[in-house]
Design a protein around this motif. Structure first.
Motif, PDB file in Angstrom:
ATOM      1  N   PRO A  74      40.149 -21.695 -36.271  1.00 22.67           N
ATOM      2  CA  PRO A  74      40.888 -20.431 -36.345  1.00 22.67           C
ATOM      3  C   PRO A  74      41.071 -20.041 -37.813  1.00 22.67           C
ATOM      4  O   PRO A  74      41.177 -20.918 -38.683  1.00 22.67           O
ATOM      5  N   THR A 127      34.193 -19.364 -40.185  1.00 21.40           N
ATOM      6  CA  THR A 127      35.342 -20.202 -40.550  1.00 21.40           C
ATOM      7  C   THR A 127      35.117 -21.633 -40.071  1.00 21.40           C
ATOM      8  O   THR A 127      36.068 -22.372 -39.814  1.00 21.40           O
ATOM      9  N   GLN A 136      43.888 -21.816 -39.867  1.00 20.59           N
ATOM     10  CA  GLN A 136      43.596 -23.217 -40.175  1.00 20.59           C
ATOM     11  C   GLN A 136      42.569 -23.310 -41.294  1.00 20.59           C
ATOM     12  O   GLN A 136      42.717 -24.115 -42.221  1.00 20.59           O
ATOM     13  N   TYR A 176      45.967 -13.049 -31.831  1.00 19.76           N
ATOM     14  CA  TYR A 176      44.846 -13.901 -31.428  1.00 19.76           C
ATOM     15  C   TYR A 176      43.756 -13.912 -32.498  1.00 19.76           C
ATOM     16  O   TYR A 176      43.262 -14.970 -32.890  1.00 19.76           O
ATOM     17  N   TYR A 177      43.388 -12.759 -32.999  1.00 17.33           N
ATOM     18  CA  TYR A 177      42.313 -12.635 -33.987  1.00 17.33           C
ATOM     19  C   TYR A 177      42.651 -13.388 -35.265  1.00 17.33           C
ATOM     20  O   TYR A 177      41.804 -14.056 -35.847  1.00 17.33           O
ATOM     21  N   ASN A 178      43.897 -13.296 -35.701  1.00 19.31           N
ATOM     22  CA  ASN A 178      44.307 -13.926 -36.952  1.00 19.31           C
ATOM     23  C   ASN A 178      44.617 -15.410 -36.822  1.00 19.31           C
ATOM     24  O   ASN A 178      44.490 -16.140 -37.802  1.00 19.31           O
ATOM     25  N   ASN A 179      45.055 -15.847 -35.649  1.00 22.70           N
ATOM     26  CA  ASN A 179      45.574 -17.207 -35.535  1.00 22.70           C
ATOM     27  C   ASN A 179      44.818 -18.141 -34.602  1.00 22.70           C
ATOM     28  O   ASN A 179      44.963 -19.354 -34.723  1.00 22.70           O
ATOM     29  N   LYS A 180      44.020 -17.612 -33.679  1.00 22.77           N
ATOM     30  CA  LYS A 180      43.418 -18.488 -32.672  1.00 22.77           C
ATOM     31  C   LYS A 180      41.911 -18.336 -32.518  1.00 22.77           C
ATOM     32  O   LYS A 180      41.247 -19.255 -32.050  1.00 22.77           O
ATOM     33  N   ARG A 181      41.356 -17.201 -32.844  1.00 23.01           N
ATOM     34  CA  ARG A 181      39.948 -16.894 -32.563  1.00 23.01           C
ATOM     35  C   ARG A 181      39.036 -17.685 -33.491  1.00 23.01           C
ATOM     36  O   ARG A 181      39.038 -17.500 -34.709  1.00 23.01           O
ATOM     37  N   ILE A 182      38.242 -18.589 -32.925  1.00 19.68           N
ATOM     38  CA  ILE A 182      37.327 -19.369 -33.749  1.00 19.68           C
ATOM     39  C   ILE A 182      36.083 -18.542 -34.050  1.00 19.68           C
ATOM     40  O   ILE A 182      35.646 -17.721 -33.239  1.00 19.68           O
ATOM     41  N   GLN A 183      35.512 -18.786 -35.231  1.00 20.60           N
ATOM     42  CA  GLN A 183      34.350 -18.031 -35.676  1.00 20.60           C
ATOM     43  C   GLN A 183      33.429 -18.948 -36.460  1.00 20.60           C
ATOM     44  O   GLN A 183      33.877 -19.897 -37.102  1.00 20.60           O
TER      45      GLN A 183
END
Length: 70
Positions: free
Chosen positions: A60, A56, A63, A46-53
Motif C-alpha cells: 500500500p 510501490t 507502507q 482505499y487508494y491512499n492507504n490500502k490499494r497495492i500497486q
C-alpha cells in the motif's frame, strides 16, 4: 490540478480519476449525492492507504512511503 502551460502535471490526477471510475463508478447507479460522496471518500482512503500497486513494490502507498523515508 495543473499549472498553466504544464499539462504534464495532470498525469497523476488523470490516472487517479481513471482508476476511480474503472474500479468504483462505471456500472453503478447512485441515487443520491450522499451515497456518491461516501463512495468517493471511501475510495480515496482505499487508494491512499490500502490499494497495492506494482510501482510501490506491491505494498500500500502509505507502507511504501514509510519505508523510503526512513
Amino acid at each position: 490540478m495543473s499549472r498553466v502551460g504544464h499539462c504534464i502535471d495532470n498525469g497523476p490526477m488523470e490516472g487517479f480519476w481513471g482508476s476511480l471510475k474503472r474500479e468504483r463508478y462505471y456500472g453503478k447507479r447512485f441515487t443520491d449525492r450522499v451515497t456518491l460522496v461516501r463512495m468517493l471518500e471511501e475510495y480515496i482512503d482505499y487508494y491512499n492507504n490500502k490499494r497495492i500497486q506494482a510501482k510501490t513494490k506491491w505494498m500500500p502507498p502509505v507502507q511504501y512511503l514509510s519505508l523510503i523515508h526512513i
